[in-house]
Design an enzyme around this catalytic site. Structure first.
Site, PDB file in Angstrom:
ATOM      1  N   HIS A 112       0.835  -1.215   0.000  1.00  0.00           N
ATOM      2  CA  HIS A 112       0.000   0.000   0.000  1.00  0.00           C
ATOM      3  C   HIS A 112       0.865   1.259   0.000  1.00  0.00           C
ATOM      4  O   HIS A 112       1.485   1.597   0.999  1.00  0.00           O
ATOM      5  CB  HIS A 112      -0.931   0.016   1.222  1.00  0.00           C
ATOM      6  CG  HIS A 112      -1.945   1.116   1.154  1.00  0.00           C
ATOM      7  ND1 HIS A 112      -3.288   0.883   0.959  1.00  0.00           N
ATOM      8  CD2 HIS A 112      -1.820   2.465   1.232  1.00  0.00           C
ATOM      9  CE1 HIS A 112      -3.931   2.034   0.930  1.00  0.00           C
ATOM     10  NE2 HIS A 112      -3.063   3.022   1.090  1.00  0.00           N
ATOM     11  N   HIS A 124       1.438   5.442  -2.039  1.00  0.00           N
ATOM     12  CA  HIS A 124       0.932   6.519  -2.917  1.00  0.00           C
ATOM     13  C   HIS A 124       2.120   7.171  -3.597  1.00  0.00           C
ATOM     14  O   HIS A 124       2.683   8.155  -3.102  1.00  0.00           O
ATOM     15  CB  HIS A 124       0.150   7.557  -2.089  1.00  0.00           C
ATOM     16  CG  HIS A 124      -1.117   7.013  -1.519  1.00  0.00           C
ATOM     17  ND1 HIS A 124      -2.339   7.156  -2.129  1.00  0.00           N
ATOM     18  CD2 HIS A 124      -1.347   6.270  -0.405  1.00  0.00           C
ATOM     19  CE1 HIS A 124      -3.265   6.544  -1.417  1.00  0.00           C
ATOM     20  NE2 HIS A 124      -2.684   5.995  -0.359  1.00  0.00           N
ATOM     21  N   GLN A 157      -9.907   9.214  -5.170  1.00  0.00           N
ATOM     22  CA  GLN A 157      -9.626   9.846  -3.879  1.00  0.00           C
ATOM     23  C   GLN A 157     -10.767  10.744  -3.386  1.00  0.00           C
ATOM     24  O   GLN A 157     -11.028  10.824  -2.196  1.00  0.00           O
ATOM     25  CB  GLN A 157      -8.344  10.679  -4.010  1.00  0.00           C
ATOM     26  CG  GLN A 157      -8.021  11.535  -2.809  1.00  0.00           C
ATOM     27  CD  GLN A 157      -6.664  11.222  -2.218  1.00  0.00           C
ATOM     28  OE1 GLN A 157      -5.721  10.859  -2.908  1.00  0.00           O
ATOM     29  NE2 GLN A 157      -6.565  11.334  -0.931  1.00  0.00           N
ATOM     30  N   HIS A 196      -9.317   1.676  -0.082  1.00  0.00           N
ATOM     31  CA  HIS A 196      -9.216   2.367   1.192  1.00  0.00           C
ATOM     32  C   HIS A 196     -10.573   2.150   1.855  1.00  0.00           C
ATOM     33  O   HIS A 196     -11.583   2.605   1.331  1.00  0.00           O
ATOM     34  CB  HIS A 196      -8.969   3.855   0.987  1.00  0.00           C
ATOM     35  CG  HIS A 196      -7.579   4.193   0.571  1.00  0.00           C
ATOM     36  ND1 HIS A 196      -7.067   3.829  -0.637  1.00  0.00           N
ATOM     37  CD2 HIS A 196      -6.590   4.851   1.230  1.00  0.00           C
ATOM     38  CE1 HIS A 196      -5.804   4.254  -0.704  1.00  0.00           C
ATOM     39  NE2 HIS A 196      -5.485   4.874   0.413  1.00  0.00           N
ATOM     40  N   GLU A 253     -11.178   4.047   6.732  1.00  0.00           N
ATOM     41  CA  GLU A 253     -10.044   4.770   7.330  1.00  0.00           C
ATOM     42  C   GLU A 253     -10.631   5.886   8.180  1.00  0.00           C
ATOM     43  O   GLU A 253     -10.679   7.052   7.784  1.00  0.00           O
ATOM     44  CB  GLU A 253      -9.105   5.338   6.256  1.00  0.00           C
ATOM     45  CG  GLU A 253      -7.813   5.898   6.872  1.00  0.00           C
ATOM     46  CD  GLU A 253      -6.857   6.494   5.847  1.00  0.00           C
ATOM     47  OE1 GLU A 253      -7.215   6.546   4.656  1.00  0.00           O
ATOM     48  OE2 GLU A 253      -5.763   6.924   6.251  1.00  0.00           O
ATOM     49  N   ASP A 262       2.375   3.263   2.883  1.00  0.00           N
ATOM     50  CA  ASP A 262       1.338   4.264   2.622  1.00  0.00           C
ATOM     51  C   ASP A 262       1.917   5.594   2.133  1.00  0.00           C
ATOM     52  O   ASP A 262       1.624   6.024   1.021  1.00  0.00           O
ATOM     53  CB  ASP A 262       0.457   4.479   3.859  1.00  0.00           C
ATOM     54  CG  ASP A 262      -0.896   5.101   3.539  1.00  0.00           C
ATOM     55  OD1 ASP A 262      -1.202   5.277   2.338  1.00  0.00           O
ATOM     56  OD2 ASP A 262      -1.657   5.407   4.473  1.00  0.00           O
TER      57      ASP A 262
HETATM   58 ZN   LIG Z   1      -3.522   5.044   1.309  1.00  0.00          ZN
END
Ligand SMILES: [Zn+2]
Length: 427
Positions: free
Chosen positions: A56, A58, A151, A209, A212, A308
């Site tokens: 995971h 970005h 997102q 995701h 979260e 992450d």
């Molecule tokens: Zn993430």
């Protein structure tokens, strides 16, 4: 034979093992192999592991810390608004350059496979193009898997679904989502259904995701497990973060865990990020916020630890070191038994490899000759020391080397100089 590594310790505890490498594959793994090789490396009893895998990440945001300004409060919400400020200023060249730089860091740390989410809520899909280009460039030395990540919300952002489909058509591998960010619980559940049906129709994997949040009533993982089961997606779906599970009612969790296990949904916790971003609305006591890692593992769920973020609007720390990730995961989950500490090592190696579906991963004959020689006696010591990567091999070629951590002492009154090493095997 091209290569033999002599006298290695393996993650499963075997010692005195030789590993022979030929044509980019592992040819043999056994004690004292009687064969000659063009190059021999003495592991001196140190740990040889398959490479680290980050399930995971970005990569479209990494190394952008401070652009256009630093996250002054260090919170998730300021991070999101910062990313919104940065997005219109992004150029493809800068995205590629930062991601390539991060991949260099990764290789030096023995991190040779990364699943990265890529934001598809920018209609230009600049980041998608950039990361597809990076994936092509790094392919000889690093496996990248891209997740189309809406997102701003699949249903909340008017063009997200169309953009996500465009991204998949361009070559993005995995279907992403963010159900807890949709306008309502019902919309969140609807987004999970739509995305899982799309993935099933296209034969794709899913990694969302999911939950979260510190809200114990954020239960999209239940819908994700249900849709996975209904559509026969077992073993192809992962729930990332799942932080609401930390705060959920224990009785409900006792029902939820078997449902997750039955559906074959994997779980990806992100300890560095969860421990800094969750619980921020709490006064005291403050919740840790990470999902229930040992309980998920005990239920038979595949669990990985992801990095992450590294130096981006949400997190100003990090270095691409999955041992740092495992170290934090071990502490946050209080996984201090011998078995649990080894499970933390698996959570940054074999477990994420399974989630990504990596072909030829491992240290068996026939696997790719991808491995890391660590300055450590075993997986637990590797985590404790965030041990130096003495050697990183990809397809039988050495792609990185680091010196062992050694301090030279030459003190008055001591006989000669002493090589002090951080490790003590208690022997
Ligand atoms: Zn993430």
């Amino acid at each position: 034979m091209e290569f033999v590594i002599r006298n290695a310790t393996l993650p499963d505890g075997r010692t005195g093992i030789d590993i022979a490498v030929q044509d980019g594959r592992i040819a043999a793994v056994a004690p004292r192999l009687a064969l000659a090789a063009a190059r021999e490396i003495d592991a001196e009893g140190d740990l040889v592991a398959p490479p680290f895998v980050d399930a995971h990440f970005h990569m479209d945001a990494t190394l952008s810390y401070g652009l256009p300004r630093v996250n002054a409060s260090g919170t998730l919400l300021e991070g999101i608004s910062l990313w919104g400020e940065l997005k219109p200023q992004l150029t493809q060249e800068a995205l590629v350059e930062r991601a390539m730089r991060y991949c260099d860091w990764a290789v030096a740390r023995g991190l040779l496979a990364i699943r990265t989410h890529v934001d598809v809520c920018d209609d230009r899909l600049l980041a998608v193009e950039a990361l597809l280009e990076v994936k092509r460039r790094v392919a000889p030395y690093l496996d990248m898997q891209l997740v189309a990540f809406p997102q701003d919300g699949l249903l909340r952002s008017p063009t997200a679904l169309a953009n996500l489909k465009r991204a998949i058509a361009m070559g993005v591998d995995v279907v992403g989502g963010i159900p807890h960010f949709e306008r309502t619980m019902a919309d969140g559940a609807e987004s999970v259904r739509v995305l899982c049906e799309f993935a099933a129709a296209q034969g794709l994997m899913v990694d969302m995701h999911c939950d979260e949040s510190d809200d114990p009533l954020s239960r999209h993982i239940e819908t994700l497990a249900f849709e996975t089961h209904r559509l026969g997606l077992h073993g192809r779906v992962a729930g990332s973060h799942l932080t609401s599970m930390h705060s959920m009612d224990n009785y409900y969790v006792s029902k939820l865990l078997p449902l997750i296990a039955e559906s074959g949904v994997a779980a990806i916790a992100n300890p560095l990020i969860n421990i800094t971003l969750q619980g921020r609305h709490d006064t005291y006591p403050k919740r840790r916020g990470m999902t229930r890692v040992p309980e998920l593992m005990a239920a038979g769920v595949t669990v990985a630890f992801g990095h992450d973020c590294v130096m981006d609007p949400w997190y100003g720390m990090g270095s691409g070191d999955m041992l740092e990730v495992a170290h934090m995961g071990l502490h946050v989950a209080q996984m201090t038994s011998q078995q649990a500490m080894r499970a933390c090592f698996a959570a940054v190696t074999e477990n994420p490899a399974k989630i990504l579906g990596l072909e030829g991963y491992g240290l068996e004959p026939g696997c790719h000759a991808d491995l890391v020689l660590l300055d450590a006696a075993d997986p637990v010591e590797a985590i404790r020391l965030r041990a130096a990567r003495r050697l990183v091999m990809r397809r039988g070629r050495i792609v990185a080397e680091s010196p062992r951590a050694v301090a030279r002492l030459d003190l008055p009154g001591r006989p000669g100089s002493v090589a002090f090493r951080q490790r003590d095997r208690g022997q």
